[in-house]
Design an enzyme around this catalytic site. Structure first.
Site, PDB file in Angstrom:
ATOM      1  N   ASN A   1       0.801  -1.224   0.000  1.00  0.00           N
ATOM      2  CA  ASN A   1       0.000   0.000   0.000  1.00  0.00           C
ATOM      3  C   ASN A   1       0.830   1.267   0.000  1.00  0.00           C
ATOM      4  O   ASN A   1       2.009   1.277   0.289  1.00  0.00           O
ATOM      5  CB  ASN A   1      -1.009  -0.018   1.148  1.00  0.00           C
ATOM      6  N   CYS A   2       0.156   2.327  -0.358  1.00  0.00           N
ATOM      7  CA  CYS A   2       0.761   3.659  -0.374  1.00  0.00           C
ATOM      8  C   CYS A   2      -0.040   4.554   0.549  1.00  0.00           C
ATOM      9  O   CYS A   2      -0.378   5.671   0.192  1.00  0.00           O
ATOM     10  CB  CYS A   2       0.748   4.233  -1.778  1.00  0.00           C
TER      11      CYS A   2
END
Lengths: 430, 145
Positions: free
Chosen positions: A245-246
């Protein structure tokens, strides 16, 4: 299930013609690591170029934007390999022996989504907020192929980082560990018979799973597509869960956090002494409300099925996941199992606002990882690995964050791992 | 992809409209703010519409993104106190974040649109990548699902 971790202390990293670990120094040929990282079609298709840099504790160095942090490891005995279902085959991990390169990490850096990646300062006031400043970091800086979608690029950088960590970890295969630690949990009946008088405790591990660029993978499976399920704690330690994820930097669980989950470590430290550590229950944080209901129902159901006395619940993220956190906690309490939450807070810059977006009287035992809105001034560093182009745009920064003299005024949520919700870090409250 | 017959997407995100309008009923609040979308959702939930997705975004903090998309039922069904609580708590959570002096470039706005869109697509089990390819390649109408 029994896992031995052979810990190899890395005291220095140097670029070199050959790749080896000798007397605690990692010698690394950047071209060879890069070639291995790029021997993947998705990496080749989406990453235009990449280069390595080294950042050491105490240096005047700023790494940004940080995507992931990964600890190099290698499976030396027993089934499976590192990052099963993603890099290694999908065999169940968590038994045998794994060699771990302590004191260092692979850090992937480079722009993916402008505002969601973080900062690691290797010295100065910002360094105190992230344990990654205390590691020797081999940083892989990536540049995208023009026109590639962010989610394709995120996948490619994720794989490049994991492959680089796999390559480096392999160098520890034949190195004699400085220390060997053993971790073991038991079957339900076996554990009960062994520790009849100890409370049965599990760890409810909530995984970020809200969509593209917000995902976590378990044995290669996207967590949002999985029902709540059970893992042996040693599987987590052995690379079964990776970050994809970011999300905002301060409370994002990087792959390193999963590999070194402090809840798992601390529960093992008490296992057989003050409690019986039964298992980890992994559950997701989906956006769709019916998914939230189903997943939290299942979490409570498994807690009851396992006849637990207590659980520790950790979440990842803020806002929407707070609802999952409270749903889980409330339902678990209602089946008669005690809960303690680990979270961080968004209590405003003055710390006076309500910390979470959701609450319930049954969620009355909480450990905080710190207030992410706290403001910090980060002095200019002599060297930047990556780029400062996005500092104004990352979560917790704002227009004017990056001052002309190179200092940054921002909330601590820009710092990777600053308010980690597994409790990995040093911020808390009394 | 979840069946969309009873869905109404409330959004101020133009990318959502471009990628999803062929499949879903969309209330596009073109000049609306994140808060305006929350208020619209609250009003509809109070009026008995079912709330299908959580009103707050993943880890993108309120007041750090201008875009929000929320899914409610197209028609009112029955009032749910639990959903009303979720949506009003979300508005309270939103309001505690102070306004900041954002001056986003077009590029950053595009990133925020993408994040909001992908979160929505994840919730709807909508193929986000296909939606983007449609956006990029402008697939003609003959390719409609």
């Amino acid at each position: 299930m029994k896992l031995e971790l052979g810990l190899i202390q890395i005291k220095d990293i140097q670029f070199s013609k050959e790749c080896k670990v000798e007397n605690g120094t990692l010698f690394v040929n950047a071209d060879e690591v890069k070639a291995f990282a790029f021997a993947d079609d998705d990496v080749k298709a989406c990453v235009k170029d990449a280069h390595f840099d080294i950042a050491k504790p105490g240096e005047s160095v700023r790494i940004t934007p940080v995507k992931d942090v990964i600890e190099p490891r290698v499976k030396v005995e027993g089934p499976g390999g590192e990052f099963p279902g993603v890099i290694a085959k999908v065999d169940t991990v968590g038994t045998g022996r794994t060699h771990v390169m302590k004191g260092m990490a692979i850090v992937t850096a480079g722009k993916i989504v402008g505002f969601q990646e973080g900062v690691i300062d290797m010295s100065g006031p910002g360094a105190a907020y992230t344990d990654f400043s205390k590691l020797l970091n081999l940083v892989l800086v990536c540049d995208p192929v023009e026109g590639v979608h962010q989610h394709e690029y995120e996948h490619a950088v994720r794989i490049a980082g994991l492959r680089a960590a796999t390559f480096v970890g392999e160098l520890a295969r034949n190195v004699k560990p400085d220390e060997i630690k053993t971790y073991e949990t038991y079957g339900v009946k076996e554990g009960w018979e062994k520790f009849p008088n100890l409370p049965r405790v599990a760890y409810v591990h909530m995984l970020q799973s809200q969509g593209l660029l917000h995902d976590t993978y378990v044995y290669g499976v996207d967590a949002k597509k999985s029902l709540t399920t059970i893992l042996n704690p040693t599987e987590t330690m052995d690379g079964a869960i990776i970050s994809g994820n970011c999300v905002s930097a301060c409370d994002k669980n990087t792959t390193y956090h999963h590999q070194n989950n402090p809840v798992v470590e601390d529960l093992f430290a008490q296992h057989g002494k003050t409690l019986n550590y039964v298992c980890n229950i992994i559950t997701n944080e989906n956006v769709y409300l019916a998914d939230k209901q189903r997943s939290s129902d299942w979490t409570a159901k498994l807690c009851r099925l396992l006849d637990l006395d207590g659980v520790i619940v950790s979440q990842e993220g803020f806002g929407n996941p707070d609802t999952d956190l409270i749903m889980n906690t409330k339902k678990i309490e209602l089946v008669g199992v005690k809960t303690t939450i680990i979270t961080d807070e968004y209590a405003g810059q003055d710390g006076k606002s309500q910390s979470l977006a959701d609450a319930d009287p049954l969620a009355d035992a909480v450990v905080t990882g710190g207030n992410a809105n706290e403001v910090i001034i980060l002095p200019k560093m002599d060297k930047v690995i990556g780029t400062l182009d996005y500092v104004d745009k990352i979560a917790g920064g704002h227009a004017g964050s990056l001052r002309p003299d190179g200092t940054i005024e921002a909330e601590i949520q820009v710092i990777t791992g600053a308010t980690n919700e597994m409790g990995f870090g040093c911020l808390s409250a009394r | 992809m979840r069946r969309g017959t009873d869905y109404r997407i409330l959004t101020n995100n133009p990318l959502v409209v471009r990628c999803m309008e062929e499949w879903y009923s969309i209330d596009y609040l073109e000049a609306g703010s994140y808060r305006d979308v929350l208020v619209r959702a609250r009003d509809l939930v109070y009026a008995g519409h079912t709330l299908f997705t959580h009103p707050l975004a993943g880890s993108v903090k309120p007041n750090e993104t201008p875009y929000r998309s929320i899914v409610v039922s197209r028609e009112p069904h029955a009032f749910s106190a639990e959903q009303a609580e979720i949506v009003s708590n979300s508005l309270t959570a939103f309001d505690k974040f102070s306004e900041k002096d954002w001056q986003w470039s077009e590029k950053v706005l595009a990133d925020f649109q993408l994040i909001d869109y992908t979160l929505l697509a994840g919730a709807m089990e909508f193929d986000a990548a296909a939606g983007l390819d449609k956006e990029r390649n402008r697939i003609p109408d003959t390719n409609k699902k």
